[in-house]
Design a protein around this motif. Sequence first.
Motif, PDB file in Angstrom:
ATOM      1  N   GLU A 386       0.834  -1.207   0.000  1.00  0.00           N
ATOM      2  CA  GLU A 386       0.000   0.000   0.000  1.00  0.00           C
ATOM      3  C   GLU A 386       0.869   1.258   0.000  1.00  0.00           C
ATOM      4  O   GLU A 386       0.550   2.253  -0.665  1.00  0.00           O
ATOM      5  N   THR A 387       1.964   1.224   0.755  1.00  0.00           N
ATOM      6  CA  THR A 387       2.883   2.367   0.792  1.00  0.00           C
ATOM      7  C   THR A 387       3.569   2.550  -0.558  1.00  0.00           C
ATOM      8  O   THR A 387       3.721   3.680  -1.036  1.00  0.00           O
ATOM      9  N   ILE A 388       3.974   1.447  -1.178  1.00  0.00           N
ATOM     10  CA  ILE A 388       4.583   1.519  -2.513  1.00  0.00           C
ATOM     11  C   ILE A 388       3.608   2.155  -3.498  1.00  0.00           C
ATOM     12  O   ILE A 388       3.961   3.053  -4.273  1.00  0.00           O
ATOM     13  N   GLN A 389       2.366   1.723  -3.450  1.00  0.00           N
ATOM     14  CA  GLN A 389       1.346   2.255  -4.351  1.00  0.00           C
ATOM     15  C   GLN A 389       1.078   3.734  -4.072  1.00  0.00           C
ATOM     16  O   GLN A 389       0.899   4.539  -4.998  1.00  0.00           O
ATOM     17  N   LEU A 390       1.053   4.093  -2.797  1.00  0.00           N
ATOM     18  CA  LEU A 390       0.818   5.489  -2.410  1.00  0.00           C
ATOM     19  C   LEU A 390       1.851   6.405  -3.052  1.00  0.00           C
ATOM     20  O   LEU A 390       1.507   7.440  -3.651  1.00  0.00           O
ATOM     21  N   PHE A 391       3.130   6.046  -2.948  1.00  0.00           N
ATOM     22  CA  PHE A 391       4.171   6.929  -3.462  1.00  0.00           C
ATOM     23  C   PHE A 391       4.269   6.894  -4.976  1.00  0.00           C
ATOM     24  O   PHE A 391       4.697   7.884  -5.584  1.00  0.00           O
ATOM     25  N   GLN A 392       3.852   5.830  -5.586  1.00  0.00           N
ATOM     26  CA  GLN A 392       3.744   5.827  -7.046  1.00  0.00           C
ATOM     27  C   GLN A 392       2.683   6.828  -7.493  1.00  0.00           C
ATOM     28  O   GLN A 392       2.881   7.584  -8.454  1.00  0.00           O
ATOM     29  N   THR A 393       1.567   6.845  -6.771  1.00  0.00           N
ATOM     30  CA  THR A 393       0.478   7.781  -7.083  1.00  0.00           C
ATOM     31  C   THR A 393       0.915   9.223  -6.846  1.00  0.00           C
ATOM     32  O   THR A 393       0.632  10.118  -7.663  1.00  0.00           O
ATOM     33  N   ILE A 394       1.603   9.467  -5.710  1.00  0.00           N
ATOM     34  CA  ILE A 394       2.070  10.825  -5.393  1.00  0.00           C
ATOM     35  C   ILE A 394       3.032  11.321  -6.474  1.00  0.00           C
ATOM     36  O   ILE A 394       2.945  12.469  -6.916  1.00  0.00           O
ATOM     37  N   LYS A 395       3.951  10.453  -6.921  1.00  0.00           N
ATOM     38  CA  LYS A 395       4.907  10.846  -7.953  1.00  0.00           C
ATOM     39  C   LYS A 395       4.204  11.207  -9.253  1.00  0.00           C
ATOM     40  O   LYS A 395       4.558  12.190  -9.908  1.00  0.00           O
ATOM     41  N   GLN A 396       3.199  10.441  -9.619  1.00  0.00           N
ATOM     42  CA  GLN A 396       2.439  10.737 -10.829  1.00  0.00           C
ATOM     43  C   GLN A 396       1.743  12.085 -10.723  1.00  0.00           C
ATOM     44  O   GLN A 396       1.729  12.879 -11.675  1.00  0.00           O
ATOM     45  N   LYS A 397       1.174  12.361  -9.562  1.00  0.00           N
ATOM     46  CA  LYS A 397       0.486  13.645  -9.348  1.00  0.00           C
ATOM     47  C   LYS A 397       1.467  14.812  -9.382  1.00  0.00           C
ATOM     48  O   LYS A 397       1.166  15.874  -9.935  1.00  0.00           O
ATOM     49  N   LYS A 398       2.648  14.610  -8.798  1.00  0.00           N
ATOM     50  CA  LYS A 398       3.666  15.667  -8.796  1.00  0.00           C
ATOM     51  C   LYS A 398       4.096  15.997 -10.225  1.00  0.00           C
ATOM     52  O   LYS A 398       4.222  17.169 -10.593  1.00  0.00           O
ATOM     53  N   TRP A 399       4.340  14.955 -11.005  1.00  0.00           N
ATOM     54  CA  TRP A 399       4.751  15.163 -12.393  1.00  0.00           C
ATOM     55  C   TRP A 399       3.663  15.895 -13.172  1.00  0.00           C
ATOM     56  O   TRP A 399       3.950  16.834 -13.928  1.00  0.00           O
ATOM     57  N   ALA A 400       2.419  15.485 -12.972  1.00  0.00           N
ATOM     58  CA  ALA A 400       1.297  16.109 -13.682  1.00  0.00           C
ATOM     59  C   ALA A 400       1.159  17.579 -13.286  1.00  0.00           C
ATOM     60  O   ALA A 400       0.869  18.434 -14.141  1.00  0.00           O
ATOM     61  N   GLU A 401       1.397  17.882 -12.029  1.00  0.00           N
ATOM     62  CA  GLU A 401       1.263  19.264 -11.561  1.00  0.00           C
ATOM     63  C   GLU A 401       2.352  20.160 -12.150  1.00  0.00           C
ATOM     64  O   GLU A 401       2.077  21.277 -12.597  1.00  0.00           O
ATOM     65  N   ILE A 402       3.580  19.669 -12.159  1.00  0.00           N
ATOM     66  CA  ILE A 402       4.681  20.446 -12.731  1.00  0.00           C
ATOM     67  C   ILE A 402       4.457  20.660 -14.224  1.00  0.00           C
ATOM     68  O   ILE A 402       4.670  21.754 -14.759  1.00  0.00           O
ATOM     69  N   LEU A 403       4.000  19.619 -14.896  1.00  0.00           N
ATOM     70  CA  LEU A 403       3.731  19.707 -16.335  1.00  0.00           C
ATOM     71  C   LEU A 403       2.603  20.700 -16.611  1.00  0.00           C
ATOM     72  O   LEU A 403       2.641  21.432 -17.614  1.00  0.00           O
ATOM     73  N   SER A 404       1.606  20.754 -15.717  1.00  0.00           N
ATOM     74  CA  SER A 404       0.500  21.706 -15.867  1.00  0.00           C
ATOM     75  C   SER A 404       1.008  23.139 -15.829  1.00  0.00           C
ATOM     76  O   SER A 404       0.579  23.984 -16.632  1.00  0.00           O
ATOM     77  N   LEU A 405       1.916  23.426 -14.883  1.00  0.00           N
ATOM     78  CA  LEU A 405       2.460  24.774 -14.770  1.00  0.00           C
ATOM     79  C   LEU A 405       3.309  25.112 -16.006  1.00  0.00           C
ATOM     80  O   LEU A 405       3.230  26.217 -16.549  1.00  0.00           O
ATOM     81  N   TYR A 406       4.092  24.137 -16.474  1.00  0.00           N
ATOM     82  CA  TYR A 406       4.914  24.348 -17.670  1.00  0.00           C
ATOM     83  C   TYR A 406       4.025  24.640 -18.883  1.00  0.00           C
ATOM     84  O   TYR A 406       4.321  25.536 -19.686  1.00  0.00           O
ATOM     85  N   THR A 407       2.926  23.912 -18.988  1.00  0.00           N
ATOM     86  CA  THR A 407       1.982  24.124 -20.092  1.00  0.00           C
ATOM     87  C   THR A 407       1.381  25.523 -20.029  1.00  0.00           C
ATOM     88  O   THR A 407       1.220  26.197 -21.053  1.00  0.00           O
ATOM     89  N   MET A 408       1.048  25.968 -18.826  1.00  0.00           N
ATOM     90  CA  MET A 408       0.517  27.324 -18.643  1.00  0.00           C
ATOM     91  C   MET A 408       1.479  28.372 -19.182  1.00  0.00           C
ATOM     92  O   MET A 408       1.077  29.362 -19.792  1.00  0.00           O
ATOM     93  N   LEU A 409       2.757  28.159 -18.929  1.00  0.00           N
ATOM     94  CA  LEU A 409       3.761  29.129 -19.344  1.00  0.00           C
ATOM     95  C   LEU A 409       3.961  29.123 -20.855  1.00  0.00           C
ATOM     96  O   LEU A 409       4.213  30.166 -21.462  1.00  0.00           O
ATOM     97  N   GLN A 410       3.846  27.958 -21.481  1.00  0.00           N
ATOM     98  CA  GLN A 410       4.145  27.804 -22.904  1.00  0.00           C
ATOM     99  C   GLN A 410       3.007  28.175 -23.839  1.00  0.00           C
ATOM    100  O   GLN A 410       3.246  28.703 -24.929  1.00  0.00           O
ATOM    101  N   ASN A 411       1.771  27.882 -23.437  1.00  0.00           N
ATOM    102  CA  ASN A 411       0.667  28.100 -24.382  1.00  0.00           C
ATOM    103  C   ASN A 411       0.326  29.583 -24.525  1.00  0.00           C
ATOM    104  O   ASN A 411       0.980  30.442 -23.930  1.00  0.00           O
ATOM    105  N   GLU A 412      -0.688  29.870 -25.299  1.00  0.00           N
ATOM    106  CA  GLU A 412      -1.053  31.267 -25.576  1.00  0.00           C
ATOM    107  C   GLU A 412      -2.261  31.740 -24.768  1.00  0.00           C
ATOM    108  O   GLU A 412      -2.786  32.830 -25.006  1.00  0.00           O
ATOM    109  N   VAL A 413      -2.695  30.923 -23.815  1.00  0.00           N
ATOM    110  CA  VAL A 413      -3.868  31.280 -23.004  1.00  0.00           C
ATOM    111  C   VAL A 413      -3.434  32.188 -21.849  1.00  0.00           C
ATOM    112  O   VAL A 413      -2.340  32.030 -21.293  1.00  0.00           O
ATOM    113  N   CYS A 414      -4.303  33.101 -21.469  1.00  0.00           N
ATOM    114  CA  CYS A 414      -4.039  34.041 -20.367  1.00  0.00           C
ATOM    115  C   CYS A 414      -3.560  33.295 -19.114  1.00  0.00           C
ATOM    116  O   CYS A 414      -4.215  32.364 -18.646  1.00  0.00           O
TER     117      CYS A 414
END
Length: 471
Positions: A386-414
């Motif tokens: 369960e702990t292994i699965q928890l941290f796999q999920t957390i890592k996926q969420k962290k990556w998605a969050e960082i990528l979201s911010l990067y996308t915000m900076l790159q695209n043409e949306v306000c």
Amino acid sequence: MDKLTEVLKYKFGYDSFREGQKEIIEQVIAGQDVVAILPTGMGKSLLYQLPGYLMEGSIVIVSPLLSLMQDQVEQLKILGEKRVVAINSFLSFEQKEKVFRNLSSYKFIFTSPEMLQNDRFNHALSAIRIAYIVADEAHCISQWGFDFRPDYLRIAKWLQQFRQTNVLALTATATSKVVEDIKTTLLMREPFEYIHSLDRPAIAYEAVEVKDAKEKLAWIIGRVTSTNGPGILYTQSRKKTEMYAHELQKRGIRVAYYHAKMEQDDRILVQQQFQQGQLEWICATNAFGMGIHKDNIRQIIHDHIPTSIASYMQEVGRAARDGAQSIASLLFTATDVEQAFYVAMQDFPEEADIRLAYESNDISLQLPETTTRILDYWKEELKEQETIQLFQTIKQKKWAEILSLYTMLQNEVCIREQLLHYFDEELTNRPKYCCSKCSLPLQEILVERKQRSEQKEEMNWKIKLDELLLS
């Protein structure tokens, strides 16, 4: 004049409440659990301080940082409140014992999530009357509890001893998921929720893509030396805080660096110098910012992609507390995404670390301190898989969050529109100076800022001249 306004005037010197303050305070006094999300500069401290003067008992404030606690204690003392104490590592064993013996004599008791695990402290708390409990900077429960401070998650068990009173959770930013984490951890019962708009119209957002670190440095030196502060330059590396400060000092800027590995006294000195205007710029890691009472911060610069959108909003929100036009600039390269993920994950346990933790009773000599602390907590709560699965999920969420911010900076949306959307809010009024994707005439903003600075300097000289002529 009603009782609340009377106390507001007598104790704090204000004639009227800001939007939302009175409603929140009324709910606290009524014994209701409350989640209050208000941007930096909206007077969150008043929300837990004022009710204390209308209720019997002590107020326990759980705060994330030593510097923040000390600052809050000093602010209360300036207001004339002597019945205030911060129980943390600044106190010697003898000082703590003295405080514990006289705990009921304090109206405001500041402490950390870690101190809540101290049996001696809890024994002293159980013997006094608690009016209500405050979780200050409550987003840390979700943002830090899973990352590197599991004692934030242990608050739930601690509250089982003291849940006869209500809880007030305060923060400047929180998504709906973070709000749910806060309510669950603090055992809240149908809390009153007050969520103020997170939009800060006086902050313009600027995203600047550069080729490499050399171009970043040149941009930063150019911006800081040609425009006025005060400002904060955020970087992820302790070495870079010192490098930037050194480069700017060589060019005549009143600047200092700040990071977590500095001596506590040195950090407090730098913070005080910045707040008092002796320093114009601070080059800092994210260890700097909470509890900074400085209304006129004009610029926030990031030389990196932060590890979460919430962290970014917390940091840029330190600008423009006085409502005057300010700018938040973020410099980035394509490789910053991987660097942000590395920084976010550096203390997180790998699968091998987790298996080692479950096989061994003592992993403190084999794994870093933060990793050990994280695994010691989850070993009590979950099975190995369960702990292994928890941290796999957390890592996926962290990556998605960082990528979201990067996308915000790159695209043409306000940028403003995207940031508000992340917090489930729509942009209803676009300010004149919005972001680098919309309308951001930098020269116009910077000229205005320079003119204001010159006008202020001229006014200061007139005051000094009048004082000399009258003396």
